[in-house]
Scaffold this motif. Sequence first.
Motif, PDB file in Angstrom:
ATOM      1  N   PHE A 113       8.797  -3.473 -15.145  1.00  0.00           N
ATOM      2  CA  PHE A 113       7.358  -3.563 -15.349  1.00  0.00           C
ATOM      3  C   PHE A 113       6.895  -2.573 -16.420  1.00  0.00           C
ATOM      4  O   PHE A 113       5.906  -2.815 -17.103  1.00  0.00           O
ATOM      5  CB  PHE A 113       6.610  -3.297 -14.038  1.00  0.00           C
ATOM      6  N   ILE A 114       7.616  -1.453 -16.583  1.00  0.00           N
ATOM      7  CA  ILE A 114       7.187  -0.482 -17.588  1.00  0.00           C
ATOM      8  C   ILE A 114       7.587  -0.946 -18.989  1.00  0.00           C
ATOM      9  O   ILE A 114       6.877  -0.698 -19.961  1.00  0.00           O
ATOM     10  CB  ILE A 114       7.730   0.927 -17.262  1.00  0.00           C
ATOM     11  N   VAL A 167       9.816   6.837 -22.979  1.00  0.00           N
ATOM     12  CA  VAL A 167      10.201   6.427 -21.621  1.00  0.00           C
ATOM     13  C   VAL A 167      11.593   5.831 -21.715  1.00  0.00           C
ATOM     14  O   VAL A 167      11.797   4.822 -22.402  1.00  0.00           O
ATOM     15  CB  VAL A 167       9.224   5.394 -21.031  1.00  0.00           C
ATOM     16  N   PHE A 168      12.537   6.467 -21.038  1.00  0.00           N
ATOM     17  CA  PHE A 168      13.918   5.977 -21.049  1.00  0.00           C
ATOM     18  C   PHE A 168      14.293   5.596 -19.626  1.00  0.00           C
ATOM     19  O   PHE A 168      14.377   6.441 -18.740  1.00  0.00           O
ATOM     20  CB  PHE A 168      14.882   7.050 -21.577  1.00  0.00           C
ATOM     21  N   GLU A 169      14.507   4.297 -19.433  1.00  0.00           N
ATOM     22  CA  GLU A 169      14.739   3.745 -18.088  1.00  0.00           C
ATOM     23  C   GLU A 169      16.201   3.366 -17.920  1.00  0.00           C
ATOM     24  O   GLU A 169      16.781   2.689 -18.777  1.00  0.00           O
ATOM     25  CB  GLU A 169      13.847   2.523 -17.888  1.00  0.00           C
ATOM     26  N   LEU A 170      16.798   3.798 -16.826  1.00  0.00           N
ATOM     27  CA  LEU A 170      18.172   3.444 -16.492  1.00  0.00           C
ATOM     28  C   LEU A 170      18.162   2.354 -15.431  1.00  0.00           C
ATOM     29  O   LEU A 170      17.309   2.356 -14.535  1.00  0.00           O
ATOM     30  CB  LEU A 170      18.941   4.661 -15.981  1.00  0.00           C
ATOM     31  N   TRP A 188       0.799  -1.217   0.000  1.00  0.00           N
ATOM     32  CA  TRP A 188       0.000   0.000   0.000  1.00  0.00           C
ATOM     33  C   TRP A 188       0.839   1.278   0.000  1.00  0.00           C
ATOM     34  O   TRP A 188       0.324   2.363  -0.263  1.00  0.00           O
ATOM     35  CB  TRP A 188      -0.924   0.007   1.220  1.00  0.00           C
ATOM     36  N   ASP A 189       2.155   1.166   0.265  1.00  0.00           N
ATOM     37  CA  ASP A 189       3.006   2.351   0.312  1.00  0.00           C
ATOM     38  C   ASP A 189       3.904   2.468  -0.921  1.00  0.00           C
ATOM     39  O   ASP A 189       4.828   3.287  -0.946  1.00  0.00           O
ATOM     40  CB  ASP A 189       3.869   2.336   1.576  1.00  0.00           C
ATOM     41  N   ASN A 190       3.640   1.664  -1.958  1.00  0.00           N
ATOM     42  CA  ASN A 190       4.450   1.670  -3.169  1.00  0.00           C
ATOM     43  C   ASN A 190       3.533   1.971  -4.350  1.00  0.00           C
ATOM     44  O   ASN A 190       2.617   1.208  -4.653  1.00  0.00           O
ATOM     45  CB  ASN A 190       5.140   0.316  -3.351  1.00  0.00           C
ATOM     46  N   ILE A 191       3.775   3.092  -5.041  1.00  0.00           N
ATOM     47  CA  ILE A 191       2.853   3.571  -6.064  1.00  0.00           C
ATOM     48  C   ILE A 191       2.721   2.593  -7.225  1.00  0.00           C
ATOM     49  O   ILE A 191       1.647   2.457  -7.812  1.00  0.00           O
ATOM     50  CB  ILE A 191       3.292   4.970  -6.566  1.00  0.00           C
ATOM     51  N   MET A 192       3.810   1.883  -7.543  1.00  0.00           N
ATOM     52  CA  MET A 192       3.699   0.910  -8.633  1.00  0.00           C
ATOM     53  C   MET A 192       2.713  -0.184  -8.264  1.00  0.00           C
ATOM     54  O   MET A 192       1.819  -0.536  -9.044  1.00  0.00           O
ATOM     55  CB  MET A 192       5.075   0.304  -8.925  1.00  0.00           C
ATOM     56  N   HIS A 193       2.844  -0.739  -7.080  1.00  0.00           N
ATOM     57  CA  HIS A 193       1.955  -1.818  -6.655  1.00  0.00           C
ATOM     58  C   HIS A 193       0.532  -1.317  -6.450  1.00  0.00           C
ATOM     59  O   HIS A 193      -0.434  -2.052  -6.686  1.00  0.00           O
ATOM     60  CB  HIS A 193       2.493  -2.465  -5.381  1.00  0.00           C
ATOM     61  N   VAL A 194       0.377  -0.076  -6.006  1.00  0.00           N
ATOM     62  CA  VAL A 194      -0.959   0.499  -5.826  1.00  0.00           C
ATOM     63  C   VAL A 194      -1.725   0.479  -7.145  1.00  0.00           C
ATOM     64  O   VAL A 194      -2.880   0.054  -7.207  1.00  0.00           O
ATOM     65  CB  VAL A 194      -0.862   1.932  -5.260  1.00  0.00           C
ATOM     66  N   HIS A 200      15.313   2.990 -12.734  1.00  0.00           N
ATOM     67  CA  HIS A 200      14.260   2.016 -12.463  1.00  0.00           C
ATOM     68  C   HIS A 200      13.712   2.211 -11.049  1.00  0.00           C
ATOM     69  O   HIS A 200      14.456   2.296 -10.073  1.00  0.00           O
ATOM     70  CB  HIS A 200      14.826   0.593 -12.593  1.00  0.00           C
ATOM     71  N   GLY A 201      12.393   2.292 -10.963  1.00  0.00           N
ATOM     72  CA  GLY A 201      11.756   2.478  -9.668  1.00  0.00           C
ATOM     73  C   GLY A 201      10.256   2.582  -9.816  1.00  0.00           C
ATOM     74  O   GLY A 201       9.708   2.640 -10.928  1.00  0.00           O
ATOM     75  N   SER A 202       9.564   2.615  -8.690  1.00  0.00           N
ATOM     76  CA  SER A 202       8.099   2.554  -8.701  1.00  0.00           C
ATOM     77  C   SER A 202       7.457   3.737  -9.400  1.00  0.00           C
ATOM     78  O   SER A 202       6.357   3.618  -9.959  1.00  0.00           O
ATOM     79  CB  SER A 202       7.579   2.458  -7.264  1.00  0.00           C
ATOM     80  N   ALA A 203       8.114   4.901  -9.405  1.00  0.00           N
ATOM     81  CA  ALA A 203       7.517   6.089 -10.023  1.00  0.00           C
ATOM     82  C   ALA A 203       7.299   5.904 -11.518  1.00  0.00           C
ATOM     83  O   ALA A 203       6.485   6.620 -12.131  1.00  0.00           O
ATOM     84  CB  ALA A 203       8.387   7.317  -9.764  1.00  0.00           C
ATOM     85  N   MET A 204       8.003   4.962 -12.129  1.00  0.00           N
ATOM     86  CA  MET A 204       7.840   4.719 -13.563  1.00  0.00           C
ATOM     87  C   MET A 204       6.411   4.304 -13.926  1.00  0.00           C
ATOM     88  O   MET A 204       5.998   4.431 -15.080  1.00  0.00           O
ATOM     89  CB  MET A 204       8.817   3.637 -14.032  1.00  0.00           C
TER      90      MET A 204
END
Length: 561
Positions: free
Chosen positions: A360-361, A345-348, A140-146, A329-333
């Motif tokens: 996941f993105i 979208v360019f992911e490092l 519940w505290d991770n925007i990707m999982h939300v 790479h992180g949940s904000a993606m």
Amino acid sequence: MVKVHYVIAVAIVASCVACINFSCIISLFYKYINRHEIIDIRQLNWTSSVRCSLSNGTRLCSFKNVCYLPKKHLFLFTLTEHSVLLGLSSKEDLKTIYLSSVVNHNLMSMKIAIVSNENKVTENAMFIDQSLFLLWRFKWDNIMHVFHDDLIPLFLTYLDICGEISRCTSKYTLGFVDRGEGGPYHELYSLFSNQQPLLLHKYTNTVCFPELHSGVLSSSVWFQYGFGQTQGPVNTSVPIEILHQFKDYVVHRLGISKKLVNNNAVIFLNRKLNRKILNLEYFTSILYNTVKEAYPSSEPKIIELDLTTHNIALLIEVFLTSKIVVGMHGSAMILCLFLIPGSVVFELLPFGIQPENVSFIKAFTEITGSEIVYRSWVNCNETLSFAHPEAPPLLGGIYHLPKAKQEFILNTKIVPAVECCHDPLYLFRMFQDTEVGSDFIPRFQEALLAQQLFSKETVKTTYLNKLFSSWYFPAPATNVSCTFQHQTLTAMWQPSINAIDSLIYDISILLDNNTILSKFTPYPNLKINLSYTAYTAEIWIKAVSFDSESLDSHSKCQRKI
């Protein structure tokens, strides 16, 4: 307890002077006891019922009159002679009702205890007159999982059970069965609840509800985290249009006004706590100069964002008006869900981490036909990677491990796909900080070139072709007839209404109940010269195209004598 009921009864009678029907009395009774009176459920002749159905392999259930025991994390199903149980083949089915879209994780199943109406566990219960939709938030505290695990599957489930989102959001209050707090994204969950969501574990007494819904569809899930298998992307059957509807719903409910897209804006997702980019000044200059070179008539604007200092509505608004997103790479993606078609979208990723296993993105852009240009850069220079072996284990630390295990991790340069959840090699590499090298530049240039060549129509056509090939099958032939003339059998039919060039017809013929003939033809007619005079024929026609086929069409004819 008698005194409490007496007071309630007096209030109901006083309120029903102008309304003497039974439904009015029941309605007012619920209204008064909804003031969180502590009551003995047994005195209400409390009886539980359940109706379940399967949708895409997920068991969806609606319960009537069910209580929850917070200290035991159990739902109490009061079984009486009046209970109705539909859609269940046995009691074992009650153990396979899941409150999350995350598959292969038995923690998130609905724990049910069957009790009788005489069970004293409900004698000091709190009755709340709300229809509850049960949800076990994975993180519940991770925007990707939300978004990925909770809200998009919830949106899809609402569509399935109510037909329209508004019907479910006006009916259900979300009830969280996990042990989490409200969390930083409580506002997002509230968009799917007619009242503020309930944290069920916060109650001290047994709490009872007239209606509960359980079961969350997992067919929108496009990434799994390694429960019983290695992590990575999974196929989803949800078309991109549903995800667009979800995006529009969230934007509307958050009150975000759509603005013109700023083609000069470059979102830089900067992680400040871990997995950091250490040479920020150099890196942001790369972003500016490369975008300026690709779009010389514009003046790039680098917008630095992070989850710790910006609220979610503001973040979504910025994503809606930008076309380039760059970040580690992180949940904000996950907020790239809100980008418009043709965005980059360019992911490092840190040294040793492979995007095909963890991104996941990347999976989102490849599986859903999202109309987003995705590219990635993995640090391949270990000298520009800075690990934290001294950190806590869950943040990449390895000093708690035996020396041999530490050496193995240090000598492993590429992290394979792992199973959930706390693989030390994966965590060690994932939480490295990075200095971005100059090899980032050509990769980023290629991404911007792909953006310039992007055609929404081409992507749409490709997506529709893929969609059509996945779902196409020939329609059956119609108006089948057959006739005899001497020793010639002629069959005719109307072709499939959706016939394509590769279509052929598979013909099976039964003559005089003993001779079987099989023929193929691309034409809607067939003449067969028989070796003897047949008197009856039954014909079955099946249209076939590649690996798909129609239903059979049938006809029977008889020689005139």
